[in-house]
Design an enzyme around this catalytic site. Sequence first.
Site, PDB file in Angstrom:
ATOM      1  N   CYS A   1       5.350   7.504   3.758  1.00 12.53           N
ATOM      2  CA  CYS A   1       5.275   8.245   2.566  1.00 12.53           C
ATOM      3  C   CYS A   1       5.470   9.849   2.888  1.00 12.53           C
ATOM      4  O   CYS A   1       5.776  10.793   1.987  1.00 12.53           O
ATOM      5  CB  CYS A   1       3.835   8.173   1.998  1.00 12.53           C
ATOM      6  SG  CYS A   1       2.600   8.543   3.121  1.00 12.53           S
TER       7      CYS A   1
ATOM      8  N   CYS B   1       0.366   2.071   3.193  1.00 14.59           N
ATOM      9  CA  CYS B   1      -0.721   3.302   2.885  1.00 14.59           C
ATOM     10  C   CYS B   1      -1.123   2.795   1.449  1.00 14.59           C
ATOM     11  O   CYS B   1      -0.429   2.720   0.644  1.00 14.59           O
ATOM     12  CB  CYS B   1       0.004   4.615   2.984  1.00 14.59           C
ATOM     13  SG  CYS B   1       0.493   5.275   1.448  1.00 14.59           S
ATOM     14  N   GLU B   2      -2.495   3.151   1.203  1.00 15.31           N
ATOM     15  CA  GLU B   2      -2.947   2.651  -0.098  1.00 15.31           C
ATOM     16  C   GLU B   2      -2.719   3.933  -1.143  1.00 15.31           C
ATOM     17  O   GLU B   2      -3.245   3.850  -2.244  1.00 15.31           O
ATOM     18  CB  GLU B   2      -4.312   2.661   0.050  1.00 15.31           C
ATOM     19  CG  GLU B   2      -5.614   3.607   0.490  1.00 15.31           C
ATOM     20  CD  GLU B   2      -7.009   3.374   0.447  1.00 15.31           C
ATOM     21  OE1 GLU B   2      -7.174   2.202   0.804  1.00 15.31           O
ATOM     22  OE2 GLU B   2      -7.639   4.290   0.474  1.00 15.31           O
ATOM     23  N   HIS B   3      -2.447   5.156  -0.614  1.00 14.33           N
ATOM     24  CA  HIS B   3      -2.002   6.107  -1.539  1.00 14.33           C
ATOM     25  C   HIS B   3      -0.695   6.066  -2.310  1.00 14.33           C
ATOM     26  O   HIS B   3      -0.428   6.238  -3.364  1.00 14.33           O
ATOM     27  CB  HIS B   3      -2.174   7.487  -0.794  1.00 14.33           C
ATOM     28  CG  HIS B   3      -3.511   7.727  -0.228  1.00 14.33           C
ATOM     29  ND1 HIS B   3      -3.700   8.316   0.803  1.00 14.33           N
ATOM     30  CD2 HIS B   3      -4.705   7.637  -0.706  1.00 14.33           C
ATOM     31  CE1 HIS B   3      -4.995   8.488   1.137  1.00 14.33           C
ATOM     32  NE2 HIS B   3      -5.625   7.974   0.135  1.00 14.33           N
ATOM     33  N   HIS B   4       0.211   5.377  -1.499  1.00 17.45           N
ATOM     34  CA  HIS B   4       1.744   5.197  -2.139  1.00 17.45           C
ATOM     35  C   HIS B   4       2.158   3.861  -2.128  1.00 17.45           C
ATOM     36  O   HIS B   4       3.214   3.779  -2.478  1.00 17.45           O
ATOM     37  CB  HIS B   4       2.511   6.449  -1.451  1.00 17.45           C
ATOM     38  CG  HIS B   4       2.226   7.626  -1.238  1.00 17.45           C
ATOM     39  ND1 HIS B   4       1.243   8.403  -0.303  1.00 17.45           N
ATOM     40  CD2 HIS B   4       2.284   8.651  -2.333  1.00 17.45           C
ATOM     41  CE1 HIS B   4       1.074   9.516  -0.775  1.00 17.45           C
ATOM     42  NE2 HIS B   4       1.508   9.856  -1.835  1.00 17.45           N
TER      43      HIS B   4
ATOM     44  N   HIS C   1       4.120   7.601   9.284  1.00 18.64           N
ATOM     45  CA  HIS C   1       4.022   7.401   7.774  1.00 18.64           C
ATOM     46  C   HIS C   1       5.337   7.674   7.008  1.00 18.64           C
ATOM     47  O   HIS C   1       5.720   8.630   6.736  1.00 18.64           O
ATOM     48  CB  HIS C   1       2.778   8.238   7.306  1.00 18.64           C
ATOM     49  CG  HIS C   1       1.404   7.446   7.956  1.00 18.64           C
ATOM     50  ND1 HIS C   1       0.623   7.079   7.167  1.00 18.64           N
ATOM     51  CD2 HIS C   1       1.069   7.913   9.426  1.00 18.64           C
ATOM     52  CE1 HIS C   1      -0.510   6.667   7.898  1.00 18.64           C
ATOM     53  NE2 HIS C   1       0.021   7.107   9.124  1.00 18.64           N
TER      54      HIS C   1
ATOM     55  N   GLN D   1      -4.979   5.076   7.821  1.00 18.30           N
ATOM     56  CA  GLN D   1      -4.925   4.485   9.533  1.00 18.30           C
ATOM     57  C   GLN D   1      -6.274   4.806   9.812  1.00 18.30           C
ATOM     58  O   GLN D   1      -6.676   4.028  10.892  1.00 18.30           O
ATOM     59  CB  GLN D   1      -3.861   5.388   9.805  1.00 18.30           C
ATOM     60  CG  GLN D   1      -3.828   5.260  11.486  1.00 18.30           C
ATOM     61  CD  GLN D   1      -2.695   6.150  12.171  1.00 18.30           C
ATOM     62  OE1 GLN D   1      -1.671   6.446  11.347  1.00 18.30           O
ATOM     63  NE2 GLN D   1      -2.829   6.628  13.291  1.00 18.30           N
TER      64      GLN D   1
HETATM   65 ZN    ZN Z   1       0.891   7.529   1.444  1.00 21.54          ZN
END
Ligand code: ZN
Length: 211
Positions: free
Chosen positions: A166, A95-98, A164, A136
């Site tokens: 995260c 995931c690009e956020h975490h 996920h 996703q």
């Molecule tokens: Zn994430």
Amino acid sequence: MSLDVFSVTRQAELLDTTTIKEQEIQDAVTQILTALGEDPDREGLLRTPMRVAEMFKELLAGYREDPVALINDALFEVTYDEMVLVRDIEFYSLCEHHILPFIGRAHVAYIPNGRVLGLSKIPRVVDMFARRLQIQERMTRQIADFLDTVLSPGGVAVVVEGLHLCSMMRGVKKHDARMTTSAMLGMFRSNLATRQEFLDNISRGANPMMY
Ligand code: ZN
């Protein structure tokens, strides 16, 4: 068979850089370890920056895969026009956020319109888009758009079920950790019966996600 190399390459949404700067990643990891209060020189961590750089190179290889080489020798002209479906394709993404993993299964179908792609290539296409920093929803759409460009089919359908880490590891509501996304193009969007046939197929005998 002619393949529009430019549009295929553009649709693959590659990064401009051809190489990962491994030394810079190593230095940054050392910095993070230090900032966390760890001792990057202790035995267990000595090789960690190198391992992490290697890991990113592998897990994010999808940005640099040559999409034309990936599919070029596996396009076949056929008159078959029934649904082609590959289900339960395992994928591993970040995931690009975490920068934490999300993993799961993709189900991909299309209605051929004169050409088909060798069966083993569909998981490779999923991999090409999974091995990036992703969300996703975008990954689902990219897989569908790419196959649409390469095959010019009657329709493409992609359903992705992801888990996920995260969400799971960071202690927010755990039941939010599972996500299903879909992209329906062409006949899968316009024709209810076609879409339903696809959805029935992927739910029939489906194993609940193992995770
Ligand atoms: Zn994430």
